[in-house]
Design an enzyme around this catalytic site. Structure first.
Site, PDB file in Angstrom:
ATOM      1  N   THR A 185      -9.687  -3.468 -24.586  1.00 21.03           N
ATOM      2  CA  THR A 185      -9.232  -3.843 -23.333  1.00 21.03           C
ATOM      3  C   THR A 185      -8.676  -5.222 -23.158  1.00 21.03           C
ATOM      4  OG1 THR A 185     -11.398  -4.496 -22.415  1.00 21.03           O
ATOM      5  CG2 THR A 185     -10.555  -2.144 -22.212  1.00 21.03           C
ATOM      6  N   GLU A 330      -8.483   3.066 -21.745  1.00 19.26           N
ATOM      7  CA  GLU A 330      -9.584   4.183 -21.892  1.00 19.26           C
ATOM      8  C   GLU A 330      -8.969   5.325 -21.766  1.00 19.26           C
ATOM      9  OE1 GLU A 330     -11.609   0.221 -19.779  1.00 19.26           O
ATOM     10  OE2 GLU A 330      -9.649   1.426 -20.139  1.00 19.26           O
ATOM     11  N   LYS A 440     -10.695  -7.598   2.080  1.00 17.19           N
ATOM     12  CA  LYS A 440     -11.395  -7.016   2.907  1.00 17.19           C
ATOM     13  C   LYS A 440     -11.335  -8.012   4.063  1.00 17.19           C
ATOM     14  CE  LYS A 440     -15.354  -4.451   4.392  1.00 17.19           C
ATOM     15  NZ  LYS A 440     -16.558  -3.825   4.202  1.00 17.19           N
ATOM     16  N   TRP A 445      -9.650  -2.887   5.367  1.00 20.10           N
ATOM     17  CA  TRP A 445      -8.909  -3.107   3.920  1.00 20.10           C
ATOM     18  C   TRP A 445      -7.317  -3.255   3.936  1.00 20.10           C
ATOM     19  CZ3 TRP A 445     -12.527  -3.866   0.343  1.00 20.10           C
ATOM     20  CH2 TRP A 445     -13.835  -3.209   0.678  1.00 20.10           C
TER      21      TRP A 445
END
Length: 545
Positions: A185, A330, A440, A445
């Site tokens: 990654t 992944e 937030k 949100w």
């Protein structure tokens, strides 16, 4: 067990033998800056055999890791085939990693040989003395004498090493569940994590890319693989192309808009894949230097979401459809592709194309809410996406310590993606943000991705990245970092007014900054961690409206 079927290993050796014989006339084409050098798949098979014999002579006899520090070219494609097919493990090293991360991943994977392109020798040379397990470096497309050899390391010329080798190799029968390749990654939140793909997972993933409602690669295609071969295995394009006989156009180091346009003009590829930033740059170049690119039947965009304005620009002005795809290292990486259902036409089709796409049969998905409950696929409930399937990682490579699943990333056999979104009843994923990037504000949100897309719809804006910054009253408020198109001008006030009828009033950003470039990760995504750091360190000139 009631079955009458044969059991054959889905190995990359089997794929190599198939692609280089049945599709021997297809080509891997490497761009050199002004023209292309060509190698048929038949020649590529002999090339891979020579490389495998050379690696055997250097002591690669089992599942040792062989690193590649390379651009997309024929030599890298030969390594893609030879290394796993001979039973070793291909480790694609990301040439854009920070030096300390490059050292970490090479040592963690215990690379024993590294193949490096000549133009990248100066980059590798600085870190080579710190690569503890590397014993041999092979310099391709360059002068090996320019690389100083640390104690215990031998440097070889690729051409000279392969020159005396046989062009046949006795490819072994390899267990399909053994490791074939490794990617790490990009390490945006800590040390990079290693994912070891099996022969079986790569084979099944390649079938997804070609034979399902995904990229639809076919023998008549010429695929321009701009996405780097060190970025999640170039999204599976090299192996998928070999499986069906599609030719591959490799850009090598020529990744700027002008040479990409030149490649398009000279080679007329039918398909291409790259991250959105590549297409943003190409769009600006084409608008200034028009040319016909309608030979591209489709362009797949992944890595991050493409702004709808970019998708419409390519389709309306150049007759090239852009197709969204979602995935990660992944997931090998393709997890979903936004191809609309047959019944969707007109604006309804666009609604589907704006999503991250529909999951194929082999990828199971679920949404998990804040309290750990599984949420319905109703296109309204928002939670963290978890996925499961035969080409999805079950753990990270742990080196000598083993491969213990990280509870922060793996949950009861499911991969926790860190992506937040919703899923429609017919299986289309819409991502609203990364879990760490959701803003937030006042208990509500705000999607940074939605705001970015709306800002980038303004004709003067080239790029826009949105992050949350601390606010005494609301906890967090959005900060918009804007890159203007060349020769364009617009004020923060004008941009806020532009958004006024596109987002809820309470979401309208008060904080704006104009920058020359949005910081990006090693794979071309907006690096929001660095952007937040720039703000906290006072390095951004922020206007507050």
């Amino acid at each position: 067990m009631l079955s009458t079927m044969q059991d054959g290993q889905l190995s990359l050796g089997r794929l190599l033998r198939h692609g280089t014989t049945v599709h021997s006339e297809s080509e891997v084409i490497t761009w050199t800056g002004s023209e292309a050098r060509r190698e048929t798949y038949g020649e590529l098979g002999k090339h891979a055999a020579k490389l495998a014999n050379a690696l055997r002579s250097l002591g690669i006899t089992g599942d040792q890791r062989v690193g590649t520090f390379m651009w997309n070219n024929a030599e890298h494609m030969a390594a893609y085939l030879a290394i796993p097919a001979m039973g070793a493990v291909l480790h694609t090293l990301n040439i854009r990693l920070f030096p300390e991360q490059l050292v970490f991943v090479a040592n963690h994977a215990e690379d024993q040989v590294v193949i490096v392109d000549g133009t990248l020798v100066p980059l590798l040379a600085k870190q080579l003395p710190e690569l503890k397990t590397v014993r041999h470096v092979i310099v391709a497309n360059g002068d090996a004498s320019t690389l100083p050899a640390p104690d215990g390391v031998q440097v070889h010329s690729y051409d000279e090493l392969l020159a005396g080798q046989p062009d046949t190799f006795d490819w072994p029968e390899v267990d399909e569940r053994s490791a074939a390749a490794m990617c790490y990654t990009s390490g945006t939140t800590g040390d990079p994590k290693g994912v070891a793909y099996s022969h079986r997972s790569i084979w099944l993933h390649s079938m997804q890319v070609t034979m399902t409602d995904s990229m639809r690669l076919a023998q008549h295609d010429k695929a321009l693989a701009i996405v780097p071969m060190f970025h999640a295995m170039a999204w599976g394009m090299p192996y998928a192309a070999l499986m069906v006989g599609a030719s591959l156009l490799m850009p090598d180091r020529f990744l700027q808009p002008a040479p990409i346009a030149q490649m398009l003009d000279a080679e007329k590829p039918t398909f291409a894949g790259a991250v959105p930033t590549i297409w943003q740059g190409l769009l600006s170049h084409l608008d200034a230097n028009p040319q016909d690119i309608s030979h591209l039947r489709e362009v797949v965009v992944g890595g991050s979401a493409a702004p709808p304005s970019l998708m419409h620009a390519f389709e309306d002005r150049y007759n090239v459809p852009i197709l969204h795809a979602w995935g990660m290292t992944e997931t090998s990486p393709l997890g979903s592709v936004a191809r609309p259902p047959v019944s969707a036409t007109g604006e309804k089709a666009w609604d589907y194309r704006y999503t991250q796409g529909r999951f194929p049969a082999s990828v199971s998905a679920r949404l998990i809410g804040d309290n750990g409950e599984e949420l319905p696929w109703d296109n309204e409930s928002v939670g963290e996406l978890e996925v499961q399937g035969p080409w999805i990682a079950a753990s990270y490579y742990g080196g000598k310590a083993g491969d213990e699943p990280d509870p922060e990333k793996f949950h009861d056999g499911w991969l926790r993606t860190g992506d937040v979104g919703k899923i429609s009843p017919d299986g289309y994923l819409t991502l609203t943000d990364r879990a760490k990037d959701v803003i937030k504000s006042g208990g509500e949100w705000i999607s940074s991705v939605d705001l970015e897309n709306q800002v980038m719809a303004h004709p003067a804006v080239a790029e826009a990245a949105v992050v949350g910054i601390p606010d005494e009253k609301w906890d967090e408020r959005p900060l918009v970092a804007v890159v203007l198109k060349e020769g364009q001008s617009v004020t923060a006030e004008e941009l806020r007014e532009f958004l006024s009828d596109k987002v809820a009033k309470w979401q309208l950003p008060e904080n704006w900054t104009f920058v020359d470039e949005v910081p990006k990760t090693s794979v071309g995504k907006f690096d929001k961690k660095r952007l937040r750091a720039f703000h906290s360190e006072g390095k951004l000139d922020v206007s507050q409206l």
